[in-house]
Design a protein around this motif. Structure first.
Motif, PDB file in Angstrom:
ATOM      1  N   GLY A   1       0.849  -1.190   0.000  1.00 48.18           N
ATOM      2  CA  GLY A   1       0.000   0.000   0.000  1.00 48.18           C
ATOM      3  C   GLY A   1       0.877   1.229   0.000  1.00 48.18           C
ATOM      4  N   ILE A   2       0.256   2.372  -0.258  1.00 43.73           N
ATOM      5  CA  ILE A   2       1.062   3.579  -0.355  1.00 43.73           C
ATOM      6  C   ILE A   2       1.756   3.906   0.967  1.00 43.73           C
ATOM      7  N   VAL A   3       1.120   3.569   2.092  1.00 44.83           N
ATOM      8  CA  VAL A   3       1.763   3.832   3.386  1.00 44.83           C
ATOM      9  C   VAL A   3       3.001   2.965   3.515  1.00 44.83           C
ATOM     10  N   GLY A   4       2.841   1.689   3.170  1.00 43.06           N
ATOM     11  CA  GLY A   4       3.975   0.772   3.231  1.00 43.06           C
ATOM     12  C   GLY A   4       5.098   1.192   2.306  1.00 43.06           C
ATOM     13  N   LEU A   5       4.732   1.606   1.082  1.00 46.51           N
ATOM     14  CA  LEU A   5       5.754   2.021   0.121  1.00 46.51           C
ATOM     15  C   LEU A   5       6.488   3.264   0.607  1.00 46.51           C
ATOM     16  N   SER A   6       5.722   4.202   1.192  1.00 46.09           N
ATOM     17  CA  SER A   6       6.356   5.421   1.692  1.00 46.09           C
ATOM     18  C   SER A   6       7.346   5.076   2.788  1.00 46.09           C
ATOM     19  N   LEU A   7       6.907   4.184   3.677  1.00 46.84           N
ATOM     20  CA  LEU A   7       7.782   3.803   4.778  1.00 46.84           C
ATOM     21  C   LEU A   7       9.009   3.063   4.256  1.00 46.84           C
ATOM     22  N   LEU A   8       8.802   2.201   3.277  1.00 49.43           N
ATOM     23  CA  LEU A   8       9.916   1.476   2.672  1.00 49.43           C
ATOM     24  C   LEU A   8      10.919   2.451   2.071  1.00 49.43           C
ATOM     25  N   PHE A   9      10.395   3.428   1.368  1.00 48.35           N
ATOM     26  CA  PHE A   9      11.262   4.441   0.760  1.00 48.35           C
ATOM     27  C   PHE A   9      12.083   5.137   1.838  1.00 48.35           C
ATOM     28  N   GLU A  10      11.384   5.593   2.882  1.00 49.75           N
ATOM     29  CA  GLU A  10      12.095   6.350   3.903  1.00 49.75           C
ATOM     30  C   GLU A  10      13.122   5.490   4.610  1.00 49.75           C
ATOM     31  N   SER A  11      12.754   4.258   4.939  1.00 49.73           N
ATOM     32  CA  SER A  11      13.710   3.458   5.715  1.00 49.73           C
ATOM     33  C   SER A  11      14.907   3.064   4.867  1.00 49.73           C
ATOM     34  N   LEU A  12      14.697   2.771   3.575  1.00 43.47           N
ATOM     35  CA  LEU A  12      15.834   2.448   2.715  1.00 43.47           C
ATOM     36  C   LEU A  12      16.751   3.653   2.563  1.00 43.47           C
ATOM     37  N   LEU A  13      16.138   4.801   2.348  1.00 44.11           N
ATOM     38  CA  LEU A  13      16.953   5.994   2.140  1.00 44.11           C
ATOM     39  C   LEU A  13      17.733   6.337   3.398  1.00 44.11           C
ATOM     40  N   GLN A  14      17.053   6.222   4.534  1.00 48.61           N
ATOM     41  CA  GLN A  14      17.712   6.592   5.775  1.00 48.61           C
ATOM     42  C   GLN A  14      18.828   5.618   6.114  1.00 48.61           C
ATOM     43  N   THR A  15      18.610   4.336   5.817  1.00 54.12           N
ATOM     44  CA  THR A  15      19.629   3.348   6.156  1.00 54.12           C
ATOM     45  C   THR A  15      20.839   3.452   5.243  1.00 54.12           C
TER      46      THR A  15
END
Lengths: 409, 536
Positions: free
Chosen positions: B422-436
């Motif tokens: 879902g878009i919430v999951g994708l947003s979170l995935l984006f943020e966590s990958l970028l931050q890591t």
């Protein structure tokens, strides 16, 4: 004419603009001034460090009637010498060289035209004035009565040599154009020629398709609606639906993507191949007649229409393709065009010297691909390269080898 | 069928569904044809009929039908959850989605009242005839058209229509999501999410993604890179095309899906997508589309004007898609009347908005779904269809392919749910990958007031349509279909930030960051994804 694309390119190179009476190295001329330069009375000799952007008698290619005449003569010549290119099918139509719609000159060929028209009375024809450009003066004809004026002219005392103001060409109208999204379009391709004998021509990769803003309608009632039939941007710009963001233009890459996706790769490759061949043939047809002044180069605008059998038709060749831009991507593309032209015509960083060998280095080609370089092709033959054949059979040469990028001179 | 992955109940549902579908009667007819063949021996009746059916391709067709079912019906757990849980298991997200829907409907209703247009009205006879004539030219508008939206609505207030919402409004809602059971705080010992999404869903990490997308690793040739013009075709392209032809000829969904993991050759993409989505048009489908078209002709919906406005704002101004304007209307208008789409609300956290017959507000027996397919379009909705116009020149195939893509993937991009795609999951995935993996970049952008998701969100909601060049969007969507997951969108978003890192590290404001990321049309997505996933 909007010269900003040219001026930007000159300024970037640190070139100095000069007045009409000064010495110059590079002259981007319009068709009027070119006549002055090469005129018998007031013309002048060009020196070795001067290059100019037109060939003296480019009209052999760029005037509609002369182009048709030259191509017809070229085909006959190939036929006479038994060249396989001139092969005809069972109906007597050329197989490989059938790339201009059937055309007649008016008023000269009026009677021939009438004979042809009577054979197929339900066809539509398009009348184009020889000396004009940008869609001016064009109209469609589907009844002989619409041509009363020319029928009178042909019967009156003849031997008034037709001036460019009075002559028209009438061509078979392509009424089954390929439609995309239901809209008709034509293709504008830019071709740089740096020499006619030997022929050296280069094809610009960033051509574009111009779409009519109004849905294509083959019905007779719409014959008068030029928005439906003519794709010239100067006509489309006046329509209500003209959009300033994209200007009704599509890149050739998008066209290719669409055709490959919906029709398949083989037929798309064949289409693009055929278009390149048509350009080469048209140049070969006039190569003998154009005065091959080595100070000259020329950037032509080729207009091609594709019908729904994916066959391309050469409509006309423009000597002064418009450099005005209707959208920002247009401006960028035209800037690149001029940039690459200059880099090919004058190797970067040098003063023009017309004695050079006119074989541009690969890195100067920019967005151009070598379409056909007769000199290099002949060298390959001499060098005994078995894969490449000589100028007599270009088809054999081009099969299998991908064109390497052309350079702007 | 001793497959332990699927429960008896699931298999029974599958069988029940197959029995009610057209393929069942077709198979029976085909079996009868087989039986009537003179070569059949009575002693081997069953075997003979089965062989005959396999030889004439029915085996394949049945497999494709089952495959289609498996794709669209997630495995049921035991004990089987209540229907609301199938839509969305987390209560607080369910409530958030419902609140969002209320807002959208309120906005729609108020636009209706302000402009004094009904949500739906029957067209007068004359108007119906006009529409029927101009069905393929709905894009034409203007003072000399005697036909057009403005003419039909009676006055020129099309300019007063506003899209019901835009992606940035939706982002505001997502930022505001808070799990009431969860207390994040700045004191040490409490886990606090770095980005703006504060819902702690489980998302994949890079190792899991590497595994999932292993067919895209750098040492594997991919369509879209290794079959470019300047690479000799013997290296990859020829073999790929040969293999592709074989795959297409077998007409088997899972095979097409597997093949597409390395991308589809341009000329085969249209067929491959149809096979993966199990879209095979027969007379019933054609009739159904005609029926939808008749619905459009007979009734005018407010939603139509929203769609019209959306197309004019987005696709018509796009220099890649403007050509297809008319096709977009021919797809989107019937789409909003297609009640088949209502089925997807079983597994979508959203619910179709309800409206009431005039004068009967609140009375359930007079409630109808509005629009009939339950999907209210937002700004940019038309861009879900646009890239597919490069594949299908008949609108009817385009319609069915788009519909399938919507009910399988695109709906997730604009509803609030805990689904990992879902878009919430994708947003979170984006943020966590970028931050890591790009923590310095993430920190720098945050400190200049630019949360990365604020720029990337619109890319995700539109699945990059309209931001990348059309061939790249198609290559990207190949992978969405092939790996059956939207997660690649988040991976690409991270890859783009990585790619432009040098310039992004220099920016000092949100606007500057946006400017660096404004033009994505020159990007090649597959090499970017490969670099991002496999070269760290």
């Amino acid at each position: 004419m909007d010269k900003s694309v040219l001026l930007n390119n000159f300024e970037t190179r640190g070139w100095v603009p000069v007045g009409p009476d000064d010495d110059w190295n590079f002259y981007w001329a319009n068709v009027q001034s070119i006549r002055n330069v090469f005129s018998i009375d007031c013309g002048f000799r060009l020196t070795d460090d001067q290059v100019i952007s037109h060939f003296p008698n480019h009209v052999e290619l760029t005037r509609k009637d002369l182009m048709v005449k030259n191509i017809k003569r070229y085909r006959k010549d190939l036929d006479k010498e038994g060249n396989p290119l001139a092969e005809k099918d069972e109906n007597g139509r050329y197989i490989h060289l059938d790339f201009i719609p059937q055309t007649f000159m008016l008023p000269a060929d009026y009677n021939l035209f009438v004979e042809e028209f009577r054979k197929n009375p339900n066809t539509t024809w398009i009348m184009k004035p020889c000396g004009k450009a940008r869609g001016v003066g064009i109209f469609l004809v589907n009844k002989l009565s619409q041509l009363k004026k020319w029928s009178r002219d042909s019967k009156t005392s003849n031997f008034t040599p037709p001036t460019s103001k009075d002559t028209y060409v009438i061509s078979k109208y392509i009424d089954n154009p390929l439609l995309i999204g239901g809209k008709k379009f034509d293709l504008r391709l830019y071709v740089l020629v740096t020499s006619f004998r030997p022929l050296k021509c280069y094809l610009f990769r960033l051509g574009f398709a111009r779409f009519c803003t109004v849905k294509y309608n083959a019905s007779i009632n719409e014959l008068d609606n030029m928005f439906v039939h003519l794709t010239n941007v100067s006509i489309q710009k006046q329509g209500d639906d003209y959009n300033n963001v994209h200007g009704g233009k599509w890149t050739v890459q998008n066209l290719r993507l669409f055709l490959e996706g919906t029709r398949g790769k083989e037929v798309t490759d064949r289409l693009f191949d055929e278009m390149q061949w048509q350009i080469v043939h048209s140049l070969k047809a006039v190569a003998g007649g154009i005065s091959n002044d080595r100070h000259c180069f020329e950037c032509y605008g080729y207009d091609i229409i594709i019908d729904d059998n994916l066959k391309p038709w050469l409509i006309e060749v423009n000597a002064s393709p418009s450099l005005t831009s209707t959208t920002s991507s247009d401006r960028i593309m035209k800037y690149k065009l001029i940039n690459d032209v200059i880099n090919i015509v004058i190797p970067p960083g040098q003063v023009p010297d017309v004695r050079w060998n006119k074989i541009p280095a690969k890195e100067h080609l920019g967005n151009f691909d070598v379409l056909y370089d007769e000199e290099l092709a002949q060298q390959d033959v001499m060098g005994g390269d078995p894969r490449k054949l000589g100028p007599g059979t270009f088809r054999g040469k081009r099969d299998g080898s991908r064109p390497s990028p052309a350079t702007w001179k | 069928m001793g497959d332990s992955n699927y429960s008896k109940a699931y298999i029974q549902t599958l069988i029940d569904e197959l029995k009610t579908s057209k393929i069942y009667t077709d198979l029976q007819c085909a079996a009868q044809v087989e039986i009537a063949k003179p070569t059949l021996r009575l002693s081997e009746l069953k075997k003979g009929v089965l062989n005959g059916l396999v030889n004439s391709g029915w085996d394949r067709k049945l497999r494709n039908a089952i495959y289609r079912f498996l794709q669209t019906h997630p495995k049921l757990q035991f004990p089987s959850p209540p229907p609301e849980h199938l839509k969305e298991p987390l209560v607080f997200l369910r409530k958030a989605q419902q609140a969002w829907e209320k807002r959208i409907l309120k906005s729609l209703n108020s636009m209706c009242t302000d402009l004094n247009i009904p949500l739906a009205r029957k067209r007068p006879e004359k108007e119906q005839k006009e529409w029927a004539q101009k069905w393929t030219e709905l894009g034409i508008d203007g003072p000399d058209a005697d036909f057009g939206w403005e003419a039909c609505q009676g006055c020129a207030y099309l300019s007063q229509f506003r899209p019901v919402y835009a992606p940035k409004d939706f982002l505001e809602v997502i930022i505001g999501l808070q799990n009431p059971n969860y207390h994040g705080s700045d004191t040490p010992g409490f886990y606090h999410l770095w980005g703006i999404v504060q819902v702690p869903l489980k998302v994949k990490d890079i190792d899991e993604l590497r595994l999932q997308y292993s067919d895209m690793s750098i040492n594997q040739c991919q369509s879209g890179i290794d079959d470019a013009q300047d690479i000799p075709s013997e290296l990859f392209e020829q073999e790929r095309v040969k293999l592709g032809k074989k795959v297409i000829n077998t007409n088997h969904g899972p095979l097409a899906q597997e093949f597409s993991k390395k991308g589809c050759p341009t000329s085969m993409r249209a067929t491959l997508w149809c096979q993966i989505l199990a879209v095979e048009l027969d007379e019933i489908d054609i009739l159904y589309y005609e029926q939808l078209k008749t619905n459009v002709l007979q009734h005018d919906l407010l939603v139509d004007s929203l769609l019209y406005k959306d197309v004019k704002l987005t696709a018509t101004n796009d220099d890649q898609y403007f050509v297809f304007e008319d096709f977009l209307y021919q797809v989107l208008l019937p789409f909003s009347r297609d009640t088949y789409v209502l089925n997807h609300f079983d597994y979508n956290s959203a619910s179709p908005p309800k409206s009431y017959i005039r004068g009967r507000l609140g009375m359930d027996e007079f409630a109808v779904n509005y629009p009939p397919n339950g999907v209210i379009p937002f700004h940019g909705f038309a861009m879900y269809v646009a890239p597919m116009c490069f594949l299908y020149k008949e609108t009817i195939t385009l319609y069915y392919v788009f519909r399938e893509m919507y009910v399988r993937y695109f709906f997730r991009l604009h509803s609030i749910s805990s689904h990992p795609q879902g878009i919430v999951g994708l947003s979170l995935l984006f943020e966590s990958l970028l931050q890591t993996h790009e923590s310095d970049l993430f920190f720098h952008l945050k400190s200049v007031g630019c949360q990365p998701l604020k720029v990337a969100f619109k890319w995700l909601v539109r699945a990059f349509s309209g931001y990348l060049s059309s061939d790249q969007v198609l290559l990207l969507w190949d992978r969405v279909l092939a790996y059956n997951s939207l997660e690649i969108l988040a991976v690409l978003a991270v890859a783009i930030f990585s790619f432009r890192k040098t310039n992004l590290m220099k920016v000092q404001s949100y606007n500057a960051a946006e400017a660096v990321l404004a033009d994505l049309t020159t990007l090649q997505v597959i090499p970017l994804i490969q670099l991002s996933l496999f070269s760290k």
